[in-house]
Scaffold this motif. Structure first.
Motif, PDB file in Angstrom:
ATOM      1  N   PRO A 149      -6.900   8.862   2.624  1.00  0.00           N
ATOM      2  CA  PRO A 149      -5.804   8.244   2.227  1.00  0.00           C
ATOM      3  C   PRO A 149      -5.958   6.552   1.937  1.00  0.00           C
ATOM      4  N   ILE A 150      -5.228   5.977   1.122  1.00  0.00           N
ATOM      5  CA  ILE A 150      -5.745   4.833   0.789  1.00  0.00           C
ATOM      6  C   ILE A 150      -5.420   3.584   1.843  1.00  0.00           C
ATOM      7  N   TYR A 151      -4.632   3.805   2.802  1.00  0.00           N
ATOM      8  CA  TYR A 151      -4.718   2.910   3.951  1.00  0.00           C
ATOM      9  C   TYR A 151      -5.906   3.220   4.577  1.00  0.00           C
TER      10      TYR A 151
ATOM     11  N   VAL B 106      -1.100  -1.416  -4.869  1.00  0.00           N
ATOM     12  CA  VAL B 106      -0.934  -0.422  -4.023  1.00  0.00           C
ATOM     13  C   VAL B 106       0.598  -0.825  -3.419  1.00  0.00           C
ATOM     14  N   SER B 107       1.130   0.105  -2.887  1.00  0.00           N
ATOM     15  CA  SER B 107       2.450  -0.320  -2.108  1.00  0.00           C
ATOM     16  C   SER B 107       2.262  -1.294  -0.982  1.00  0.00           C
TER      17      SER B 107
ATOM     18  N   LYS C 110       0.603  -0.391   6.764  1.00  0.00           N
ATOM     19  CA  LYS C 110       0.068   0.566   7.461  1.00  0.00           C
ATOM     20  C   LYS C 110      -1.423   0.415   7.959  1.00  0.00           C
TER      21      LYS C 110
ATOM     22  N   THR D  80       1.692   0.621   2.263  1.00  0.00           N
ATOM     23  CA  THR D  80       0.370   1.002   2.363  1.00  0.00           C
ATOM     24  C   THR D  80      -0.526   0.117   3.208  1.00  0.00           C
TER      25      THR D  80
END
Length: 123
Positions: free
Chosen positions: A12-14, A48-49, A55, A52
Protein backbone atom coordinates in the motif's frame (compact mmCIF):
# COMPACT_ATOMS: atom_id res chain seq x y z
CA UNK A 1 11.30 15.59 0.70
CA UNK A 2 12.22 13.03 -1.94
CA UNK A 3 10.01 9.95 -1.74
CA UNK A 4 9.37 7.48 -4.55
CA UNK A 5 5.98 5.80 -4.83
CA UNK A 6 5.61 2.62 -6.85
CA UNK A 7 1.99 2.53 -7.96
CA UNK A 8 2.37 -0.99 -9.36
CA UNK A 9 3.65 -2.39 -6.05
CA UNK A 10 1.49 -4.70 -3.96
CA UNK A 11 2.57 -2.68 -0.91
CA UNK A 12 0.00 0.00 0.00
CA UNK A 13 1.10 3.56 -0.75
CA UNK A 14 0.83 4.69 2.88
CA UNK A 15 3.21 1.84 3.88
CA UNK A 16 5.67 2.94 1.20
CA UNK A 17 5.60 6.46 2.66
CA UNK A 18 6.02 5.15 6.22
CA UNK A 19 8.93 2.91 5.25
CA UNK A 20 10.79 5.62 3.37
CA UNK A 21 10.39 8.24 6.11
CA UNK A 22 11.48 5.72 8.78
CA UNK A 23 14.55 4.90 6.68
CA UNK A 24 15.40 8.59 6.36
CA UNK A 25 15.13 9.00 10.15
CA UNK A 26 17.17 5.86 10.89
CA UNK A 27 19.90 6.85 8.43
CA UNK A 28 20.16 10.39 9.79
CA UNK A 29 18.74 12.11 6.70
CA UNK A 30 15.90 13.50 8.83
CA UNK A 31 17.02 14.88 12.18
CA UNK A 32 15.08 15.38 15.38
CA UNK A 33 12.54 18.25 15.23
CA UNK A 34 12.74 18.46 11.43
CA UNK A 35 9.35 19.53 10.07
CA UNK A 36 7.79 17.11 7.63
CA UNK A 37 5.87 18.53 4.68
CA UNK A 38 2.22 19.21 5.42
CA UNK A 39 -0.20 16.43 4.54
CA UNK A 40 -1.55 18.43 1.60
CA UNK A 41 1.89 19.43 0.34
CA UNK A 42 3.23 15.87 0.39
CA UNK A 43 0.02 14.50 -1.15
CA UNK A 44 0.30 17.01 -4.00
CA UNK A 45 4.01 16.28 -4.46
CA UNK A 46 3.43 12.50 -4.57
CA UNK A 47 0.14 12.80 -6.51
CA UNK A 48 -1.74 10.75 -3.92
CA UNK A 49 -4.72 11.36 -1.66
CA UNK A 50 -4.23 13.55 1.40
CA UNK A 51 -5.94 10.76 3.39
CA UNK A 52 -3.14 8.38 2.34
CA UNK A 53 -0.46 10.75 3.62
CA UNK A 54 -2.48 11.38 6.81
CA UNK A 55 -2.65 7.64 7.43
CA UNK A 56 1.12 7.35 6.92
CA UNK A 57 1.77 10.21 9.37
CA UNK A 58 -0.61 8.61 11.90
CA UNK A 59 1.30 5.30 11.67
CA UNK A 60 4.63 7.13 12.07
CA UNK A 61 3.25 8.88 15.15
CA UNK A 62 1.97 5.61 16.65
CA UNK A 63 5.42 4.07 16.14
CA UNK A 64 7.16 7.04 17.78
CA UNK A 65 8.91 8.43 14.73
CA UNK A 66 6.82 11.59 14.41
CA UNK A 67 5.12 14.08 16.72
CA UNK A 68 2.15 16.00 15.36
CA UNK A 69 1.25 19.38 16.83
CA UNK A 70 -2.25 20.48 15.86
CA UNK A 71 -2.05 23.61 13.74
CA UNK A 72 1.74 23.45 13.45
CA UNK A 73 2.47 20.20 11.59
CA UNK A 74 4.37 16.96 12.00
CA UNK A 75 7.95 16.80 13.21
CA UNK A 76 10.57 14.08 13.51
CA UNK A 77 10.45 12.85 17.10
CA UNK A 78 13.47 12.30 19.31
CA UNK A 79 15.71 9.90 17.45
CA UNK A 80 15.36 7.09 19.99
CA UNK A 81 18.32 4.78 19.45
CA UNK A 82 16.54 1.84 21.08
CA UNK A 83 13.52 2.29 18.83
CA UNK A 84 15.75 2.53 15.77
CA UNK A 85 17.69 -0.57 16.78
CA UNK A 86 14.43 -2.48 17.20
CA UNK A 87 13.28 -1.38 13.73
CA UNK A 88 16.56 -2.53 12.22
CA UNK A 89 16.20 -5.90 13.96
CA UNK A 90 12.70 -6.24 12.49
CA UNK A 91 14.12 -5.55 9.03
CA UNK A 92 16.82 -8.22 9.47
CA UNK A 93 14.22 -10.70 10.71
CA UNK A 94 12.00 -10.01 7.68
CA UNK A 95 14.93 -10.49 5.31
CA UNK A 96 15.86 -13.77 6.98
CA UNK A 97 12.27 -14.98 6.74
CA UNK A 98 12.22 -14.14 3.01
CA UNK A 99 15.49 -16.01 2.47
CA UNK A 100 14.18 -19.07 4.32
CA UNK A 101 10.96 -19.08 2.29
CA UNK A 102 12.96 -18.77 -0.91
CA UNK A 103 15.25 -21.64 0.12
CA UNK A 104 12.31 -23.86 0.99
CA UNK A 105 10.57 -23.01 -2.29
CA UNK A 106 13.72 -24.25 -4.08
CA UNK A 107 13.49 -27.55 -2.18
CA UNK A 108 16.21 -26.88 0.39
CA UNK A 109 15.88 -28.63 3.74
CA UNK A 110 16.15 -26.73 7.02
CA UNK A 111 19.56 -28.29 7.66
CA UNK A 112 20.79 -27.15 4.22
CA UNK A 113 19.52 -23.64 4.93
CA UNK A 114 21.29 -23.68 8.34
CA UNK A 115 24.56 -24.85 6.76
CA UNK A 116 24.33 -22.12 4.13
CA UNK A 117 23.56 -19.54 6.82
CA UNK A 118 26.64 -20.67 8.80
CA UNK A 119 28.81 -20.42 5.68
CA UNK A 120 27.59 -16.91 4.95
CA UNK A 121 28.00 -15.93 8.60
CA UNK A 122 31.67 -17.00 8.53
CA UNK A 123 32.48 -14.60 5.67
Amino acid sequence: MKLIINHSSMQPIYEQIVEQIKNKVMHGELKEDTALPSVRTLAKELKVSALTVKKAYDVLEEEGFVNTVHGKGSFVAFANQGLMLEEKKKEVEAELERAIRKGRSCGMTDSEIRMLFELVLED
